[in-house]
Design an enzyme around this catalytic site. Sequence first.
Site, PDB file in Angstrom:
ATOM      1  N   GLY A  89      47.665 -15.795 -16.112  1.00  0.00           N
ATOM      2  CA  GLY A  89      46.822 -15.641 -15.010  1.00  0.00           C
ATOM      3  C   GLY A  89      46.031 -14.205 -14.838  1.00  0.00           C
ATOM      4  O   GLY A  89      46.489 -13.216 -15.763  1.00  0.00           O
ATOM      5  N   ASP A  90      45.328 -14.083 -14.021  1.00  0.00           N
ATOM      6  CA  ASP A  90      44.465 -12.851 -13.532  1.00  0.00           C
ATOM      7  C   ASP A  90      43.986 -12.868 -12.257  1.00  0.00           C
ATOM      8  O   ASP A  90      44.461 -13.951 -11.394  1.00  0.00           O
ATOM      9  CB  ASP A  90      43.412 -12.254 -14.826  1.00  0.00           C
ATOM     10  N   LYS A 114      47.104  -2.415 -24.507  1.00  0.00           N
ATOM     11  CA  LYS A 114      48.323  -2.691 -23.843  1.00  0.00           C
ATOM     12  C   LYS A 114      49.153  -3.534 -24.559  1.00  0.00           C
ATOM     13  O   LYS A 114      50.689  -2.905 -24.232  1.00  0.00           O
ATOM     14  CB  LYS A 114      47.609  -3.509 -22.266  1.00  0.00           C
ATOM     15  N   SER A 174      55.103 -12.032 -19.470  1.00  0.00           N
ATOM     16  CA  SER A 174      54.811 -13.278 -20.020  1.00  0.00           C
ATOM     17  C   SER A 174      55.338 -13.315 -21.487  1.00  0.00           C
ATOM     18  O   SER A 174      55.567 -14.357 -21.996  1.00  0.00           O
ATOM     19  CB  SER A 174      53.321 -13.003 -20.264  1.00  0.00           C
ATOM     20  N   LYS A 192      41.106 -12.534 -23.711  1.00  0.00           N
ATOM     21  CA  LYS A 192      41.142 -12.603 -22.108  1.00  0.00           C
ATOM     22  C   LYS A 192      40.140 -13.829 -21.975  1.00  0.00           C
ATOM     23  O   LYS A 192      39.126 -14.194 -23.147  1.00  0.00           O
ATOM     24  CB  LYS A 192      40.235 -11.230 -21.530  1.00  0.00           C
ATOM     25  N   ASN A 227      48.189 -10.727  -6.186  1.00  0.00           N
ATOM     26  CA  ASN A 227      49.407 -10.736  -6.837  1.00  0.00           C
ATOM     27  C   ASN A 227      49.966  -9.144  -7.167  1.00  0.00           C
ATOM     28  O   ASN A 227      51.233  -8.990  -6.937  1.00  0.00           O
ATOM     29  CB  ASN A 227      49.469 -11.697  -8.060  1.00  0.00           C
ATOM     30  N   GLN A 281      43.152  -5.175 -23.648  1.00  0.00           N
ATOM     31  CA  GLN A 281      44.624  -5.973 -23.794  1.00  0.00           C
ATOM     32  C   GLN A 281      45.284  -5.807 -25.050  1.00  0.00           C
ATOM     33  O   GLN A 281      46.409  -5.661 -25.257  1.00  0.00           O
ATOM     34  CB  GLN A 281      44.182  -7.475 -23.357  1.00  0.00           C
TER      35      GLN A 281
END
Length: 459
Positions: A178-179, A127, A391, A139, A253, A124
């Site tokens: 979310g995840d 990213k 986000s 996370k 999703n 992350q």
Amino acid sequence: MADTFPLSPDCSRFKKEIDCLMEAVIERNPGETEFHQAVHEVADTLLPFIDAHKKYKDALILERMTEPDRIIIFRVTWLDDDGNYRFNRAWRVQFNNAIGPYKGGMRFHPSVNQSILKFLGFEQVFKNSLTGLPMGGAKGGANFDPKGKSEHEVMRFCQSLMIELHRHIGEDVDVPAGDIGVGEREISFLFGMYKRLQNHFTGTLTGKGLSFGGSLVRKEATGYGAAYFLENMLRHADEGLKGKTAVVSGSGNVSLYCIQKLIQDGAKVVAASDSGGTVYDKDGIDEEKFEFLRALKEVRRGRIHEYAERFGCEFREGESPWSIPCDLAVPCATQNELDLAAAKELVKNGVMAVAEGANMPCTTEAVHFLQKKDVLFGPGKAANAGGVTVSGLEQSQNSLRVSWSREEVDRRLQDIMQDIHCQCVEYGERKGKPVDYRKGANIAGFVRVAEAMLAYGAV
Ligand code: NDP
Ligand code: 2IT
């Protein structure tokens, strides 16, 4: 020990260095195989670059980036519908906030453990840097299985989790989202409790409902973003989505909205899956079938075999989609779902591009094989950055107290995905070979964080 991680063919010159780094990482983090895999994947392409830039090497930037800022571990106790006491373990891994407040999703799945959350937090960081927005990496999640739980049980679990988590997060501190297993329903329960505990209405979570600070296109963002990234990769290779056959794994999703965008942009999507198996729809999923699939998964929380029953197509129980002939493969379910055997099958059937909608869905061996065979390969930290991008845009809208239109958010998402593609090309272009998007994403993501860490000195 380190040779459990095969090296990519072009890094043998740096073998010793990567072995040293990995030995230290493995010793500090015993048994955390997913985390080792993610660090190795990054180091593999970054070490030659760091070798050529002494300032990063001297300040141990990459080594320091493999150590999270902190990990919060806590027990979540809740009551099930029969009045029984239940408890789970939850985590928040705050990995790196060099370029902005911690940001990243929460995962609820029985497989969740510290290794998985550390690999996700580590990825992350890179990213979020690629998006160009001011977001650090984090996370979190819990080994809670939402499957088979009632709405009230999920609500009580989310509320109990937030009773601990609220003191560790904040709009300028750490912003969860979310995840797997955490969508708008769970974010709403979490946000409702957060707001109550803090007596403060701020944008501390993203993926919120539209009536309380959520952003248009957030739900669609990861899947749309993956399709946009794939489109950019194809265009750069003088190709396009139109008329291509695609297979997508998962039906959550990310998968759903990737399928929708691929169809809208002229590709034929012939497969989707869940943990029960794969549906193979040779005629392709059209808009009407897509609406059925979306309602099945988002509203009824049903199983994918119902799609096969409804439309009379093939259901391959317990199988993943990788043996189905396709031009494009988009793994959107979970880590290590596409292994070397699957990669060989895809190549045998003539696959042209693989874009990772999920985080680290391809094993190390699979990635190296695909790249060796000159398949265009879009790594997750670039290809699935659309979710965290929107986000970040949700955070901006919350701070400004405005709501942008669907067109405005989608335009910004497309621009940022294009910019991520450009950064990958800048650092990953090779003469006479496809762009090395993996190398490009790792270097481009690294540089921004590394420069900030250098500027801060030894903190
Ligand atoms: P969802 O929970 O909405 O959907 C997950 C899908 O993957 C389901 O179809 C699920 O099937 C399947 N799946 C999950 N775990 C497994 C497993 N162990 N074996 C087989 N199938 C599995 O999650 P998301 O779509 O949000 O996330 C999917 C991936 O995308 C993850 O890797 C996540 O980290 C990544 N991602 C998500 C983002 C987001 O914004 N949501 C952003 C960027 C990346 P079943 O229902 O049967 O379990
Ligand atoms: O893996 C990811 O990028 C996400 N789950 C989304 C993170 C976010 O903060 O939106």
